[in-house]
Design an enzyme around this catalytic site. Sequence first.
Site, PDB file in Angstrom:
ATOM      1  N   LYS A  25      -2.968  65.744 103.138  1.00 42.89           N
ATOM      2  CA  LYS A  25      -1.743  65.479 103.908  1.00 42.89           C
ATOM      3  C   LYS A  25      -0.737  66.617 103.729  1.00 42.89           C
ATOM      4  O   LYS A  25      -0.148  67.094 104.689  1.00 42.89           O
ATOM      5  CB  LYS A  25      -1.115  64.156 103.429  1.00 42.89           C
ATOM      6  N   ASN A  26      -0.529  67.047 102.487  1.00 42.15           N
ATOM      7  CA  ASN A  26       0.508  68.044 102.232  1.00 42.15           C
ATOM      8  C   ASN A  26       0.117  69.429 102.715  1.00 42.15           C
ATOM      9  O   ASN A  26       0.922  70.360 102.659  1.00 42.15           O
ATOM     10  CB  ASN A  26       0.860  68.080 100.734  1.00 42.15           C
ATOM     11  N   ARG A  95      10.151  62.676 105.898  1.00 45.68           N
ATOM     12  CA  ARG A  95      10.951  63.760 105.347  1.00 45.68           C
ATOM     13  C   ARG A  95      10.305  65.118 105.604  1.00 45.68           C
ATOM     14  O   ARG A  95      10.975  66.132 105.795  1.00 45.68           O
ATOM     15  CB  ARG A  95      11.122  63.569 103.841  1.00 45.68           C
ATOM     16  N   CYS A 119      15.451  59.483 100.339  1.00 46.55           N
ATOM     17  CA  CYS A 119      14.268  58.681 100.632  1.00 46.55           C
ATOM     18  C   CYS A 119      13.970  57.858  99.399  1.00 46.55           C
ATOM     19  O   CYS A 119      14.768  57.796  98.479  1.00 46.55           O
ATOM     20  CB  CYS A 119      13.084  59.550 100.985  1.00 46.55           C
ATOM     21  N   ARG A 124      16.794  63.686  98.126  1.00 42.99           N
ATOM     22  CA  ARG A 124      15.939  64.882  98.231  1.00 42.99           C
ATOM     23  C   ARG A 124      16.682  65.891  99.085  1.00 42.99           C
ATOM     24  O   ARG A 124      16.464  65.990 100.272  1.00 42.99           O
ATOM     25  CB  ARG A 124      14.578  64.513  98.820  1.00 42.99           C
ATOM     26  N   PRO A 125      17.553  66.660  98.460  1.00 43.44           N
ATOM     27  CA  PRO A 125      18.367  67.594  99.234  1.00 43.44           C
ATOM     28  C   PRO A 125      17.517  68.725  99.822  1.00 43.44           C
ATOM     29  O   PRO A 125      16.361  68.913  99.420  1.00 43.44           O
ATOM     30  CB  PRO A 125      19.342  68.143  98.196  1.00 43.44           C
ATOM     31  N   ILE A 126      18.096  69.466 100.774  1.00 41.80           N
ATOM     32  CA  ILE A 126      17.371  70.612 101.317  1.00 41.80           C
ATOM     33  C   ILE A 126      18.175  71.901 101.124  1.00 41.80           C
ATOM     34  O   ILE A 126      18.025  72.856 101.873  1.00 41.80           O
ATOM     35  CB  ILE A 126      16.981  70.408 102.802  1.00 41.80           C
ATOM     36  N   ASP A 127      19.026  71.899 100.081  1.00 41.34           N
ATOM     37  CA  ASP A 127      19.851  73.089  99.843  1.00 41.34           C
ATOM     38  C   ASP A 127      19.005  74.343  99.598  1.00 41.34           C
ATOM     39  O   ASP A 127      19.373  75.438 100.044  1.00 41.34           O
ATOM     40  CB  ASP A 127      20.799  72.832  98.650  1.00 41.34           C
ATOM     41  N   LEU A 128      17.868  74.189  98.928  1.00 44.91           N
ATOM     42  CA  LEU A 128      17.034  75.377  98.641  1.00 44.91           C
ATOM     43  C   LEU A 128      16.436  75.932  99.928  1.00 44.91           C
ATOM     44  O   LEU A 128      16.301  77.151 100.091  1.00 44.91           O
ATOM     45  CB  LEU A 128      15.924  75.028  97.647  1.00 44.91           C
ATOM     46  N   ASP A 308       3.010  63.635  91.937  1.00 42.41           N
ATOM     47  CA  ASP A 308       2.382  62.663  92.839  1.00 42.41           C
ATOM     48  C   ASP A 308       1.272  61.855  92.150  1.00 42.41           C
ATOM     49  O   ASP A 308       0.831  60.840  92.697  1.00 42.41           O
ATOM     50  CB  ASP A 308       1.791  63.378  94.069  1.00 42.41           C
ATOM     51  N   ILE A 330      10.256  66.039  87.974  1.00 45.05           N
ATOM     52  CA  ILE A 330      10.446  66.564  89.340  1.00 45.05           C
ATOM     53  C   ILE A 330      11.411  65.703  90.153  1.00 45.05           C
ATOM     54  O   ILE A 330      12.334  66.225  90.766  1.00 45.05           O
ATOM     55  CB  ILE A 330       9.089  66.688  90.086  1.00 45.05           C
ATOM     56  N   ARG A 400       0.580  56.097 104.925  1.00 47.78           N
ATOM     57  CA  ARG A 400       1.136  57.444 105.136  1.00 47.78           C
ATOM     58  C   ARG A 400       0.225  58.506 104.533  1.00 47.78           C
ATOM     59  O   ARG A 400       0.280  59.662 104.971  1.00 47.78           O
ATOM     60  CB  ARG A 400       2.530  57.559 104.503  1.00 47.78           C
TER      61      ARG A 400
HETATM   62  C1  UD1 Z   1       6.261  68.289  98.202  1.00 50.72           C
HETATM   63  C2  UD1 Z   1       5.169  67.291  98.520  1.00 50.72           C
HETATM   64  C3  UD1 Z   1       5.347  66.026  97.697  1.00 50.72           C
HETATM   65  C4  UD1 Z   1       5.434  66.358  96.209  1.00 50.72           C
HETATM   66  C5  UD1 Z   1       6.486  67.439  95.971  1.00 50.72           C
HETATM   67  C6  UD1 Z   1       6.507  67.925  94.525  1.00 50.72           C
HETATM   68  C7  UD1 Z   1       4.653  67.785 100.821  1.00 50.72           C
HETATM   69  C8  UD1 Z   1       4.656  67.298 102.222  1.00 50.72           C
HETATM   70  N1  UD1 Z   1       5.231  66.970  99.930  1.00 50.72           N
HETATM   71  O1  UD1 Z   1       7.493  67.691  98.580  1.00 50.72           O
HETATM   72  O2  UD1 Z   1       4.230  65.175  97.933  1.00 50.72           O
HETATM   73  O3  UD1 Z   1       5.795  65.203  95.494  1.00 50.72           O
HETATM   74  O4  UD1 Z   1       6.228  68.580  96.812  1.00 50.72           O
HETATM   75  O5  UD1 Z   1       5.255  68.369  94.148  1.00 50.72           O
HETATM   76  O6  UD1 Z   1       4.127  68.834 100.510  1.00 50.72           O
HETATM   77  N2  UD1 Z   1      14.819  70.015  95.731  1.00 50.72           N
HETATM   78  C9  UD1 Z   1      16.153  70.335  95.806  1.00 50.72           C
HETATM   79  N3  UD1 Z   1      16.583  71.041  96.887  1.00 50.72           N
HETATM   80  C10 UD1 Z   1      15.761  71.428  97.891  1.00 50.72           C
HETATM   81  C11 UD1 Z   1      14.385  71.099  97.808  1.00 50.72           C
HETATM   82  C12 UD1 Z   1      13.948  70.390  96.716  1.00 50.72           C
HETATM   83  O7  UD1 Z   1      16.937  69.999  94.920  1.00 50.72           O
HETATM   84  O8  UD1 Z   1      16.222  72.073  98.853  1.00 50.72           O
HETATM   85  C13 UD1 Z   1      14.329  69.230  94.587  1.00 50.72           C
HETATM   86  C14 UD1 Z   1      13.802  67.876  95.046  1.00 50.72           C
HETATM   87  O9  UD1 Z   1      14.845  66.932  95.158  1.00 50.72           O
HETATM   88  C15 UD1 Z   1      12.839  67.534  93.944  1.00 50.72           C
HETATM   89  C16 UD1 Z   1      12.267  68.904  93.552  1.00 50.72           C
HETATM   90  O10 UD1 Z   1      13.190  69.866  94.034  1.00 50.72           O
HETATM   91  O11 UD1 Z   1      13.525  66.991  92.853  1.00 50.72           O
HETATM   92  C17 UD1 Z   1      10.882  69.196  94.133  1.00 50.72           C
HETATM   93  O12 UD1 Z   1      10.921  69.134  95.531  1.00 50.72           O
HETATM   94  P1  UD1 Z   1       9.949  69.953  96.477  1.00 50.72           P
HETATM   95  O13 UD1 Z   1       9.023  70.802  95.673  1.00 50.72           O
HETATM   96  O14 UD1 Z   1      10.789  70.619  97.513  1.00 50.72           O
HETATM   97  O15 UD1 Z   1       9.131  68.792  97.156  1.00 50.72           O
HETATM   98  P2  UD1 Z   1       8.808  68.561  98.679  1.00 50.72           P
HETATM   99  O16 UD1 Z   1       8.483  69.859  99.334  1.00 50.72           O
HETATM  100  O17 UD1 Z   1       9.835  67.692  99.294  1.00 50.72           O
END
Ligand code: UD1
Length: 430
Positions: A25-26, A95, A119, A124-128, A308, A330, A400
């Site tokens: 899926k990922n 997401r 979620c 789960r912010p997207i600041d990065l 996961d 995480i 899912r």
């Molecule tokens: C992906 C996987 C998910 C897995 C996760 C961690 C997919 C579709 N999903 O999710 O199954 O659990 O990796 O291995 O590939 N964070 C921030 N700011 C950001 C982005 C992330 O603070 O802009 C934080 C998140 O809240 C979290 C951590 O970083 O605590 C890891 O997130 P991230 O690696 O981005 O996970 P996803 O890509 O959402």
Amino acid sequence: MTEKDRFIIEGGHPLGGHLRVQGAKNSVLPIMAAAVMCRGESRIDNVPDLSDVRTAISILRHLGAKVRREGASLYVDASSLTAHDIPDGLMRRMRSSVFFLGAILAACGRCEMSYPGGCELGPRPIDLHIDALRELGISISEEGGRLTARVEHPRAGDVHLAFPSVGATENAMLAACAIPGTTRIRNAAREPEIRNLQEFLNAAGACILGAGSETIEIRGGRPLHPAHIRIMPDRIVAATWLCAAAAAGGDLFLDEAEEETVATVCRSLRRAGVRIDRERGGLRVRSTGRLRGGEVIRTQPYPGFPTDAQAILMATLAKSEGVSIFVENIFDSRFRHVSELVRMGANIRTEGRTAVVCGVPRLCGCEVCACDLRAGAALCVACLAAEGESTLFHVSHIDRGYENVIQLLNQAGASIRRVAGEEEGGKSGM
Ligand code: UD1
């Protein structure tokens, strides 16, 4: 299938025979997003039939791509895109829709979408993602829950991620493909799904090096043509089947499971007394169902122990001899399966990011509720290993990420049936 469907699981049956590990899926979701950058029809093989994949298909169609599915192959033709936005309803469903940001920017030069928001795993912010895209000269404004992004003064260069976020790495890779010059993503996530994305983009004419390492180099600005890719096997599904056999006992062969991508899970299970052998075409797992605890599991970015698989291994070691400790590094709110395991007789206490699991000799079937995808998988594992019958509610979360889960597990000796919606006076609102 409805949101209120549930599984009735009769525990205590050992697993045997073969289980195939589906495509990841990922991996498929970012590759489907990447297909919008290719002018012409791309082909993606080994695509699992999941609700998240169906949501991604809806997004592609909304953007104007032609999508058809033939068996496990998906054909995406993005020759004539007609939109550069994602409606709120589709963003809310998944997401991972956020991957489309980098891909739509690369394809159209602009993108609008609503904020994916929090979620079930906590905020789960997207600041990065946003910081990385801004470093590439993309302007992004956020207003009223909507993001508006535009490639205004694109500049290739160094993008440093404060944390190796999987999604931010993928978004930066996708956007950088359209920016002339060399971009280096530093402190990139190293997950194998990112290698699969690199493979697809390079097959489409991009020039990307280093996926799987801490630095990914993208020589951008090349037009992308359609490409053909096979989705890698899903390492979390492989981990789930390994844990299911470990907990319920049995002798199971996992077709297409790759030990390298589930090495940390295999290590923990072997220490618990499970026999796992690499054999031609997959992994063979043998277990008596009597496990030793004593593990300390710390979730980490890849190649560390995957978040996961945390709930799934916890469900497995809930029935064991000894004490195991889980530290979730995480995500916040990733222990919501614990209270449900406790209902089944597990002895688990949590404090902050730590869960202490005192193994018990048996789990008892009861009514439990899946609160997210992997918690659902974990509870399914616990129910398979428990004595008596369990009812697992809210299994739409499992849909899912797991294809044909009942059929596959029943073929391997489990006893599960799905009950639709309101039948048999099921408890609602859980
Ligand atoms: C992906 C996987 C998910 C897995 C996760 C961690 C997919 C579709 N999903 O999710 O199954 O659990 O990796 O291995 O590939 N964070 C921030 N700011 C950001 C982005 C992330 O603070 O802009 C934080 C998140 O809240 C979290 C951590 O970083 O605590 C890891 O997130 P991230 O690696 O981005 O996970 P996803 O890509 O959402």
